[in-house]
Design an enzyme around this catalytic site. Structure first.
Site, PDB file in Angstrom:
ATOM      1  N   GLU A  27      -1.483  -0.705  -5.027  1.00 47.88           N
ATOM      2  CA  GLU A  27      -2.880  -0.938  -4.657  1.00 47.88           C
ATOM      3  C   GLU A  27      -3.293  -0.116  -3.440  1.00 47.88           C
ATOM      4  O   GLU A  27      -2.452   0.412  -2.718  1.00 47.88           O
ATOM      5  CB  GLU A  27      -3.126  -2.416  -4.368  1.00 47.88           C
ATOM      6  CG  GLU A  27      -2.069  -3.126  -3.525  1.00 47.88           C
ATOM      7  CD  GLU A  27      -1.897  -2.598  -2.114  1.00 47.88           C
ATOM      8  OE1 GLU A  27      -2.920  -2.322  -1.444  1.00 47.88           O
ATOM      9  OE2 GLU A  27      -0.744  -2.457  -1.670  1.00 47.88           O
ATOM     10  N   GLU A  57       0.741   0.250  -1.505  1.00 44.70           N
ATOM     11  CA  GLU A  57       0.498   1.364  -2.421  1.00 44.70           C
ATOM     12  C   GLU A  57       1.297   1.283  -3.718  1.00 44.70           C
ATOM     13  O   GLU A  57       0.931   1.866  -4.719  1.00 44.70           O
ATOM     14  CB  GLU A  57       0.829   2.720  -1.772  1.00 44.70           C
ATOM     15  CG  GLU A  57       0.045   3.057  -0.525  1.00 44.70           C
ATOM     16  CD  GLU A  57       0.389   4.422   0.054  1.00 44.70           C
ATOM     17  OE1 GLU A  57      -0.320   4.877   0.963  1.00 44.70           O
ATOM     18  OE2 GLU A  57       1.374   5.039  -0.430  1.00 44.70           O
TER      19      GLU A  57
END
Length: 347
Positions: free
Chosen positions: A174, A317
């Site tokens: 994300e 991430e």
């Protein structure tokens, strides 16, 4: 809603016969029983997921979602919000943490915009934007229930697309400035604990601002009153588009008998939402690493998951998920290629 309901109804527990077959082989390998620890646990889980004692884990992908958050205006993050749109294209270019690690381990990265606060299309990013960021949960619900279902179904669709293309292991990632705030809110609601217990510094918030962040989360929960037993309601009241989409990937992978590798703190919140929607989805999750973010232990205890790695990471991430791919492949390689006691000639 039909897609979400259909997927949720088609998540079943792991295949016990395949798990036992994998255990039987592991127990006959030239080593003391159980001596490979989590390597053996991973292999048995994978056997149960795939429904076979022999499996391929070579084709891997990270599906990463990006979204911004209305609660940013409450001063809960130290960085400019436009970092979301500036950084997210680097995911597929191999220039950020998850990009570089994924390239190293031979995994593809699929980046999906579900709510970045910008009007232009991001380079190398799939455009599934629901709208330009959630609403401020400190002033009302973060999104409508319909939007919550939509981001879940986007995640399901992305998972199924990857599985149809032959990906055997899928990780989630994300990007979204201040998304530790809704994640802490989700964990607080589901655990029933005070937000201060599960609220950390995120991407570098000064410690003197932690109380304000926890107070903001507490006020948002009191205002919106999310139902702790309804994952969709929690998502709509205090969640984020990228968090809901990651939860959708988990549900999609679970229904299609594919392992899903969690990343860190934000993905734990997504995992809890998926678990609330269908508890069997937990059986398909592999926790990649022990995030350094506050609230990690609470989330993992509720999910009953033990992370593979402990690297003091809190980047997000999908970086931890990418790093864990090599552990998963190494586990499978040892499982498939070590000799058994019967196969070795002893002198």
């Amino acid at each position: 809603m039909y897609l979400l309901e259909n997927i949720s109804k088609n998540i079943y527990s792991l295949d016990k016969n395949s798990i036992q077959q994998a255990k039987d082989r592991l127990d006959t390998l030239i080593k003391p029983k159980g001596s490979l620890g989590k390597i053996e646990d991973i292999c048995m889980q994978l056997a149960g997921i795939y429904g076979t004692a022999k499996f391929d884990t070579s084709k891997k992908a990270i599906i990463a979602f990006a979204g911004d958050h209305g609660v940013y205006e409450e001063g809960v993050a130290p960085d400019p919000q436009d970092i979301t749109q500036l950084q997210f294209p680097n995911f597929t270019k191999g220039l950020c943490g998850v990009g570089a690690l994924s390239k190293f381990v031979g995994a593809d990265v699929i980046a999906v915009d579900v709510g970045v606060n910008c009007d232009h299309k991001l380079d190398g990013v799939r455009d599934y934007k629901i709208r330009k960021g959630t609403s401020n949960m400190a002033k009302g619900a973060a999104m409508t229930r319909e939007e919550a279902i939509k981001c879940l179904e986007i995640g399901i669709e992305m998972a199924e697309e990857c599985i149809e293309k032959g990906y055997k292991v899928i990780g989630i990632g994300e990007m979204g400035i201040c998304n530790t705030t809704p994640s802490s809110a989700i964990i607080s609601v589901i655990d029933g604990c005070d937000p201060a217990i599960v609220t950390g510094i995120g991407a570098g918030l000064k410690k003197e601002r932690l109380k304000h962040k926890a107070d903001t989360i507490r006020n948002a929960i009191e205002l919106n009153k999310p139902n702790p037993d309804d994952g969709i309601d929690i998502l709509s009241k205090v969640g984020g588009f990228e968090i809901g989409s990651m939860a959708g990937v988990i549900l999609g992978c679970s229904a299609n008998k594919t392992p899903v590798v969690l990343d860190g703190f934000i993905s734990y919140a997504a995992a809890l939402l998926a678990y609330k929607i269908n508890p069997k989805s937990r059986e398909y999750m592999i926790a990649s690493h022990l995030s350094a973010e506050a609230g990690t232990q609470k989330a993992l205890e509720m999910l009953d998951l033990s992370p593979v790695l402990n690297m003091d990471m809190r980047l997000g991430e999908g970086s931890g998920a990418a790093l864990a791919f090599n552990i998963i492949e190494a586990s499978n390689y040892a499982y498939q290629n070590m000799a058994t006691f019967d196969e070795v000639e002893w002198v």
